[in-house]
Design a protein around this motif. Structure first.
Motif, PDB file in Angstrom:
ATOM      1  N   ALA A 278       0.861  -1.195   0.000  1.00  0.00           N
ATOM      2  CA  ALA A 278       0.000   0.000   0.000  1.00  0.00           C
ATOM      3  C   ALA A 278       0.892   1.238   0.000  1.00  0.00           C
ATOM      4  O   ALA A 278       2.008   1.215   0.531  1.00  0.00           O
ATOM      5  N   GLU A 279       0.388   2.316  -0.600  1.00  0.00           N
ATOM      6  CA  GLU A 279       1.119   3.573  -0.651  1.00  0.00           C
ATOM      7  C   GLU A 279       0.539   4.552   0.370  1.00  0.00           C
ATOM      8  O   GLU A 279      -0.685   4.667   0.513  1.00  0.00           O
ATOM      9  N   PHE A 280       1.415   5.261   1.092  1.00  0.00           N
ATOM     10  CA  PHE A 280       0.984   6.241   2.082  1.00  0.00           C
ATOM     11  C   PHE A 280       1.731   7.552   1.857  1.00  0.00           C
ATOM     12  O   PHE A 280       2.830   7.579   1.300  1.00  0.00           O
ATOM     13  N   GLU A 281       1.116   8.634   2.335  1.00  0.00           N
ATOM     14  CA  GLU A 281       1.731   9.956   2.205  1.00  0.00           C
ATOM     15  C   GLU A 281       1.439  10.759   3.469  1.00  0.00           C
ATOM     16  O   GLU A 281       0.305  10.792   3.947  1.00  0.00           O
ATOM     17  N   SER A 282       2.456  11.387   4.034  1.00  0.00           N
ATOM     18  CA  SER A 282       2.274  12.169   5.254  1.00  0.00           C
ATOM     19  C   SER A 282       1.691  13.540   4.938  1.00  0.00           C
ATOM     20  O   SER A 282       1.610  13.950   3.782  1.00  0.00           O
ATOM     21  N   GLU A 283       1.311  14.258   5.987  1.00  0.00           N
ATOM     22  CA  GLU A 283       0.965  15.672   5.828  1.00  0.00           C
ATOM     23  C   GLU A 283       2.264  16.461   5.696  1.00  0.00           C
ATOM     24  O   GLU A 283       3.360  15.907   5.795  1.00  0.00           O
ATOM     25  N   TRP A 284       2.160  17.774   5.458  1.00  0.00           N
ATOM     26  CA  TRP A 284       3.360  18.607   5.403  1.00  0.00           C
ATOM     27  C   TRP A 284       3.957  18.716   6.805  1.00  0.00           C
ATOM     28  O   TRP A 284       3.256  19.055   7.756  1.00  0.00           O
ATOM     29  N   ILE A 285       5.238  18.409   6.910  1.00  0.00           N
ATOM     30  CA  ILE A 285       5.902  18.414   8.211  1.00  0.00           C
ATOM     31  C   ILE A 285       7.230  19.165   8.117  1.00  0.00           C
ATOM     32  O   ILE A 285       7.761  19.374   7.024  1.00  0.00           O
ATOM     33  N   SER A 286       7.761  19.565   9.261  1.00  0.00           N
ATOM     34  CA  SER A 286       9.062  20.216   9.301  1.00  0.00           C
ATOM     35  C   SER A 286      10.143  19.245   8.846  1.00  0.00           C
ATOM     36  O   SER A 286      10.084  18.045   9.165  1.00  0.00           O
ATOM     37  N   LYS A 287      11.128  19.743   8.131  1.00  0.00           N
ATOM     38  CA  LYS A 287      12.196  18.870   7.645  1.00  0.00           C
ATOM     39  C   LYS A 287      12.962  18.233   8.797  1.00  0.00           C
ATOM     40  O   LYS A 287      13.578  17.175   8.627  1.00  0.00           O
ATOM     41  N   ASP A 288      12.937  18.864   9.980  1.00  0.00           N
ATOM     42  CA  ASP A 288      13.700  18.364  11.119  1.00  0.00           C
ATOM     43  C   ASP A 288      13.192  17.016  11.632  1.00  0.00           C
ATOM     44  O   ASP A 288      13.938  16.288  12.303  1.00  0.00           O
ATOM     45  N   ILE A 289      11.930  16.692  11.345  1.00  0.00           N
ATOM     46  CA  ILE A 289      11.405  15.425  11.862  1.00  0.00           C
ATOM     47  C   ILE A 289      11.255  14.371  10.773  1.00  0.00           C
ATOM     48  O   ILE A 289      10.763  13.277  11.036  1.00  0.00           O
ATOM     49  N   VAL A 290      11.686  14.683   9.546  1.00  0.00           N
ATOM     50  CA  VAL A 290      11.564  13.722   8.449  1.00  0.00           C
ATOM     51  C   VAL A 290      12.377  12.460   8.728  1.00  0.00           C
ATOM     52  O   VAL A 290      11.859  11.341   8.688  1.00  0.00           O
ATOM     53  N   LEU A 291      13.667  12.605   9.010  1.00  0.00           N
ATOM     54  CA  LEU A 291      14.524  11.436   9.214  1.00  0.00           C
ATOM     55  C   LEU A 291      14.145  10.635  10.458  1.00  0.00           C
ATOM     56  O   LEU A 291      14.130   9.390  10.404  1.00  0.00           O
ATOM     57  N   PRO A 292      13.821  11.283  11.608  1.00  0.00           N
ATOM     58  CA  PRO A 292      13.342  10.490  12.752  1.00  0.00           C
ATOM     59  C   PRO A 292      12.086   9.673  12.439  1.00  0.00           C
ATOM     60  O   PRO A 292      11.947   8.529  12.900  1.00  0.00           O
ATOM     61  N   LEU A 293      11.159  10.247  11.650  1.00  0.00           N
ATOM     62  CA  LEU A 293       9.947   9.506  11.278  1.00  0.00           C
ATOM     63  C   LEU A 293      10.283   8.319  10.381  1.00  0.00           C
ATOM     64  O   LEU A 293       9.725   7.228  10.537  1.00  0.00           O
ATOM     65  N   ILE A 294      11.187   8.534   9.439  1.00  0.00           N
ATOM     66  CA  ILE A 294      11.583   7.439   8.548  1.00  0.00           C
ATOM     67  C   ILE A 294      12.261   6.327   9.335  1.00  0.00           C
ATOM     68  O   ILE A 294      12.010   5.133   9.104  1.00  0.00           O
ATOM     69  N   GLU A 295      13.113   6.692  10.287  1.00  0.00           N
ATOM     70  CA  GLU A 295      13.763   5.687  11.122  1.00  0.00           C
ATOM     71  C   GLU A 295      12.741   4.871  11.902  1.00  0.00           C
ATOM     72  O   GLU A 295      12.879   3.649  12.064  1.00  0.00           O
ATOM     73  N   ASP A 296      11.695   5.543  12.374  1.00  0.00           N
ATOM     74  CA  ASP A 296      10.649   4.841  13.118  1.00  0.00           C
ATOM     75  C   ASP A 296       9.887   3.888  12.202  1.00  0.00           C
ATOM     76  O   ASP A 296       9.562   2.761  12.596  1.00  0.00           O
ATOM     77  N   LEU A 297       9.607   4.329  10.972  1.00  0.00           N
ATOM     78  CA  LEU A 297       8.924   3.463  10.006  1.00  0.00           C
ATOM     79  C   LEU A 297       9.787   2.268   9.635  1.00  0.00           C
ATOM     80  O   LEU A 297       9.289   1.151   9.481  1.00  0.00           O
ATOM     81  N   GLU A 298      11.084   2.490   9.506  1.00  0.00           N
ATOM     82  CA  GLU A 298      11.996   1.399   9.145  1.00  0.00           C
ATOM     83  C   GLU A 298      12.045   0.327  10.227  1.00  0.00           C
ATOM     84  O   GLU A 298      12.246  -0.854   9.940  1.00  0.00           O
ATOM     85  N   ARG A 299      11.846   0.731  11.490  1.00  0.00           N
ATOM     86  CA  ARG A 299      11.885  -0.241  12.590  1.00  0.00           C
ATOM     87  C   ARG A 299      10.745  -1.259  12.520  1.00  0.00           C
ATOM     88  O   ARG A 299      10.821  -2.337  13.119  1.00  0.00           O
TER      89      ARG A 299
END
Length: 217
Positions: free
Chosen positions: A16-37
């Motif tokens: 399935a494909e998902f898309e986030s809302e607009w977010i600050s660039k500062d939290i992009v990598l932490p969110l991706i790391e959480d998704l990768e876990r």
């Protein structure tokens, strides 16, 4: 600058494909790391407000560069014209982020040879765009806020501009924005929401000149 994360998620053989809302660039990598876990995210891309896209690897490198450049830029401007003295006052406040810190730049000036309040507003905005170049703002979206609905709606194309003098200012502003590769978001407000720039413009008319640039504590 705001970002979106787009990712492909797989669960029990289904994708399935998902898309986030607009977010600050500062939290992009932490969110991706959480998704990768979760172990279920297969691919991810990051998109900015100008619709540029990067892989996670590309964005990680880009993020370090972006930290050193101004982002999340907000401009407030105002201009006033005193008919009796034929002097104009302009006021500008710019807010932005850089290296994880919040910055503010405030300037004003007295101008001669202008002919109206609308021209003073245009001159204020032109000086504001010049200031962005001096700060090093480039290739980002910029929110431009002012209480001159005439200027902002003419620049956005909502209202026509038939005045030759104002048209020249309009062309100069658009040319300057283009040279810096800035994408403007025009935000007309009432005077109560533009107090800082209004005060700076009035101080200039009174002869008090302000020029400050510092981190906001």
């Amino acid at each position: 600058m705001k970002m979106k994360i787009k990712w492909q998620y797989e669960f029990k053989g289904r994708k399935a494909e998902f898309e986030s809302e607009w977010i600050s660039k500062d939290i992009v990598l932490p969110l991706i790391e959480d998704l990768e876990r979760t172990g279920r995210m297969k691919t991810a891309t990051i998109m900015d407000e100008l619709l540029n896209e990067w892989t996670v690897k590309e964005f990680t490198k880009l993020n370090k560069q972006l930290d050193e450049e101004p982002s999340e830029v907000e401009v407030y401007f105002d201009g006033g014209f005193d008919r009796s003295s034929q002097i104009s006052g302009i006021g500008i406040a710019v807010y932005y982020k850089k290296n994880g810190e919040d910055w503010r730049c405030r300037i004003n000036d007295r101008l001669l040879q202008l002919e109206s309040n609308n021209e003073a507003e245009y001159a204020a905005l032109y000086r504001a765009i010049e200031l962005l170049g001096e700060i090093g703002v480039k290739q980002v979206p910029v929110t431009i806020t002012g209480d001159s609905h005439v200027v902002l709606k003419q620049l956005s194309g909502e209202w026509p501009c038939f005045d030759e003098t104002l048209n020249k200012w309009l062309d100069r502003i658009e040319s300057k924005l283009e040279s810096l590769h800035l994408t403007p978001l025009y935000k007309p407000v009432d005077r109560r929401q533009n107090k800082e720039a209004d005060k700076l413009a009035n101080q200039a008319l009174e002869g008090t000149i302000v020029n400050s640039h510092s981190v906001i504590s």
